[in-house]
Design a protein around this motif. Sequence first.
Motif, PDB file in Angstrom:
ATOM      1  N   GLY A  41       0.826  -1.205   0.000  1.00  0.00           N
ATOM      2  CA  GLY A  41       0.000   0.000   0.000  1.00  0.00           C
ATOM      3  C   GLY A  41       0.856   1.249   0.000  1.00  0.00           C
ATOM      4  N   VAL A  42       0.250   2.376  -0.382  1.00  0.00           N
ATOM      5  CA  VAL A  42       0.924   3.666  -0.426  1.00  0.00           C
ATOM      6  C   VAL A  42       0.374   4.545   0.686  1.00  0.00           C
ATOM      7  N   HIS A  43       1.267   5.240   1.401  1.00  0.00           N
ATOM      8  CA  HIS A  43       0.878   5.998   2.599  1.00  0.00           C
ATOM      9  C   HIS A  43       1.616   7.332   2.640  1.00  0.00           C
ATOM     10  N   ALA A  44       0.995   8.310   3.300  1.00  0.00           N
ATOM     11  CA  ALA A  44       1.659   9.599   3.523  1.00  0.00           C
ATOM     12  C   ALA A  44       2.827   9.424   4.492  1.00  0.00           C
ATOM     13  N   THR A  45       2.623   8.634   5.525  1.00  0.00           N
ATOM     14  CA  THR A  45       3.676   8.236   6.455  1.00  0.00           C
ATOM     15  C   THR A  45       3.484   6.761   6.760  1.00  0.00           C
ATOM     16  N   VAL A  46       4.540   6.117   7.219  1.00  0.00           N
ATOM     17  CA  VAL A  46       4.491   4.708   7.600  1.00  0.00           C
ATOM     18  C   VAL A  46       4.958   4.605   9.049  1.00  0.00           C
ATOM     19  N   SER A  47       4.251   3.816   9.853  1.00  0.00           N
ATOM     20  CA  SER A  47       4.594   3.642  11.268  1.00  0.00           C
ATOM     21  C   SER A  47       4.770   2.168  11.571  1.00  0.00           C
ATOM     22  N   SER A  48       5.855   1.843  12.281  1.00  0.00           N
ATOM     23  CA  SER A  48       6.122   0.449  12.636  1.00  0.00           C
ATOM     24  C   SER A  48       7.048   0.410  13.840  1.00  0.00           C
ATOM     25  N   GLY A  49       6.750  -0.467  14.794  1.00  0.00           N
ATOM     26  CA  GLY A  49       7.629  -0.678  15.942  1.00  0.00           C
ATOM     27  C   GLY A  49       7.820   0.529  16.823  1.00  0.00           C
ATOM     28  N   PHE A  51       7.959   3.652  15.613  1.00  0.00           N
ATOM     29  CA  PHE A  51       8.665   4.677  14.853  1.00  0.00           C
ATOM     30  C   PHE A  51       7.836   5.115  13.655  1.00  0.00           C
ATOM     31  N   ASP A  52       7.943   6.400  13.325  1.00  0.00           N
ATOM     32  CA  ASP A  52       7.268   6.976  12.166  1.00  0.00           C
ATOM     33  C   ASP A  52       8.298   7.288  11.086  1.00  0.00           C
ATOM     34  N   PHE A  53       7.941   6.998   9.842  1.00  0.00           N
ATOM     35  CA  PHE A  53       8.788   7.281   8.687  1.00  0.00           C
ATOM     36  C   PHE A  53       8.068   8.312   7.826  1.00  0.00           C
ATOM     37  N   SER A  54       8.698   9.483   7.674  1.00  0.00           N
ATOM     38  CA  SER A  54       8.058  10.589   6.984  1.00  0.00           C
ATOM     39  C   SER A  54       8.957  11.093   5.866  1.00  0.00           C
ATOM     40  N   PRO A  55       8.445  11.179   4.635  1.00  0.00           N
ATOM     41  CA  PRO A  55       9.244  11.738   3.545  1.00  0.00           C
ATOM     42  C   PRO A  55       9.184  13.260   3.559  1.00  0.00           C
ATOM     43  N   ALA A  56      10.208  13.906   3.023  1.00  0.00           N
ATOM     44  CA  ALA A  56      10.185  15.359   2.909  1.00  0.00           C
ATOM     45  C   ALA A  56       9.076  15.804   1.972  1.00  0.00           C
ATOM     46  N   GLY A  57       8.682  14.936   1.051  1.00  0.00           N
ATOM     47  CA  GLY A  57       7.572  15.200   0.153  1.00  0.00           C
ATOM     48  C   GLY A  57       7.116  13.912  -0.489  1.00  0.00           C
ATOM     49  N   GLY A  58       5.926  13.913  -1.073  1.00  0.00           N
ATOM     50  CA  GLY A  58       5.414  12.711  -1.718  1.00  0.00           C
ATOM     51  C   GLY A  58       4.881  11.707  -0.719  1.00  0.00           C
ATOM     52  N   SER A  59       5.009  10.436  -1.039  1.00  0.00           N
ATOM     53  CA  SER A  59       4.454   9.375  -0.203  1.00  0.00           C
ATOM     54  C   SER A  59       5.425   8.197  -0.133  1.00  0.00           C
ATOM     55  N   LEU A  60       5.075   7.239   0.712  1.00  0.00           N
ATOM     56  CA  LEU A  60       5.878   6.031   0.900  1.00  0.00           C
ATOM     57  C   LEU A  60       5.025   4.814   0.605  1.00  0.00           C
ATOM     58  N   ALA A  61       5.680   3.688   0.320  1.00  0.00           N
ATOM     59  CA  ALA A  61       4.952   2.443   0.097  1.00  0.00           C
ATOM     60  C   ALA A  61       5.489   1.361   1.010  1.00  0.00           C
ATOM     61  N   VAL A  62       4.624   0.442   1.373  1.00  0.00           N
ATOM     62  CA  VAL A  62       5.039  -0.816   1.992  1.00  0.00           C
ATOM     63  C   VAL A  62       4.831  -1.890   0.936  1.00  0.00           C
ATOM     64  N   ALA A  63       5.918  -2.545   0.553  1.00  0.00           N
ATOM     65  CA  ALA A  63       5.868  -3.564  -0.495  1.00  0.00           C
ATOM     66  C   ALA A  63       5.988  -4.939   0.130  1.00  0.00           C
ATOM     67  N   PHE A  64       5.160  -5.872  -0.325  1.00  0.00           N
ATOM     68  CA  PHE A  64       5.239  -7.246   0.174  1.00  0.00           C
ATOM     69  C   PHE A  64       5.993  -8.100  -0.826  1.00  0.00           C
ATOM     70  N   ASN A  65       7.198  -8.538  -0.426  1.00  0.00           N
ATOM     71  CA  ASN A  65       8.007  -9.464  -1.217  1.00  0.00           C
ATOM     72  C   ASN A  65       8.191  -8.995  -2.665  1.00  0.00           C
ATOM     73  N   GLY A  66       8.461  -7.707  -2.830  1.00  0.00           N
ATOM     74  CA  GLY A  66       8.746  -7.205  -4.169  1.00  0.00           C
ATOM     75  C   GLY A  66       7.549  -7.100  -5.081  1.00  0.00           C
ATOM     76  N   SER A  67       6.345  -7.101  -4.524  1.00  0.00           N
ATOM     77  CA  SER A  67       5.150  -7.081  -5.360  1.00  0.00           C
ATOM     78  C   SER A  67       4.882  -5.685  -5.916  1.00  0.00           C
ATOM     79  N   SER A  68       3.995  -5.621  -6.901  1.00  0.00           N
ATOM     80  CA  SER A  68       3.528  -4.363  -7.497  1.00  0.00           C
ATOM     81  C   SER A  68       4.640  -3.561  -8.142  1.00  0.00           C
ATOM     82  N   CYS A  69       5.631  -4.207  -8.685  1.00  0.00           N
ATOM     83  CA  CYS A  69       6.731  -3.520  -9.358  1.00  0.00           C
ATOM     84  C   CYS A  69       6.915  -4.060 -10.768  1.00  0.00           C
ATOM     85  N   SER A  70       7.305  -3.167 -11.663  1.00  0.00           N
ATOM     86  CA  SER A  70       7.685  -3.584 -13.007  1.00  0.00           C
ATOM     87  C   SER A  70       8.834  -2.695 -13.465  1.00  0.00           C
TER      88      SER A  70
END
Length: 231
Positions: A41-49, A51-70
């Motif tokens: 999934g794609v998120h504005a921020t990602v939180s785990s354990g 901790f928060d992960f925030s980009p300076a701009g744009g969004s972040l993704a959580v990828a499962f085993n390299g999926s959704s890529c070409s």
Amino acid sequence: MPFTRLVPALRHAGALLTLALAPLAHAAPVVVDFSNYASTGVHATVSSGGFDFSPAGGSLAVAFNGSSCSPTCAANGTTALAVGRPGLVPATVAPVTMSTAIYASFRLTGLDYAELSLNATDDWSASSLLLTGTLLGGGTISQLLAIDGANDGPGGDADFQAAVLDAIWGSSDLVSLQFTGFIGADSPHAFQLDNIGLDVSRVGRLPEPASLVLVGLALAAASQTRRLRRR
């Protein structure tokens, strides 16, 4: 109460008060592995354990085993944080900053990292990853990690690398950590993160009601001592 009996009582109350109010900060290991995200999934921020992960701009993704890529993304059989670059989905403007409101500070003990995918035409993936840690009390430390580009997607060889960290990370208390992907001097470029090993410092808790009672007893005992000394 005779003064000779009051002194031991005062000392006992003072000892209990010291224990009650002492900070309970201690170090504990934590691994941030993004396993709390069930799917890609794609998120504005990602939180785990914690901790928060925030980009300076744009969004972040959580990828499962390299999926959704070409073409196929680097994969390690689990979920990982995927950082893109302008022109990709997700489009991420580096740096990506890792921080926490739960812990007083943390030390970096381990990290798995990889390119996002192999695409020589568009230069999607970083060839190096810059870590920049902000120290508790001020100042920064940094390290540049090379990304090997070895990637065959799910199965097969291990696509992620285990970081060989400089010794200073193990003794440095951080309040935040930034990640930036580079190709030469150019940034930002895409990469992935997983299994971030940390030693965290837990903050002390506030006194419980029973501890506050001890505060009152200690103050009352001190007041009684002063009155007896005046006699």
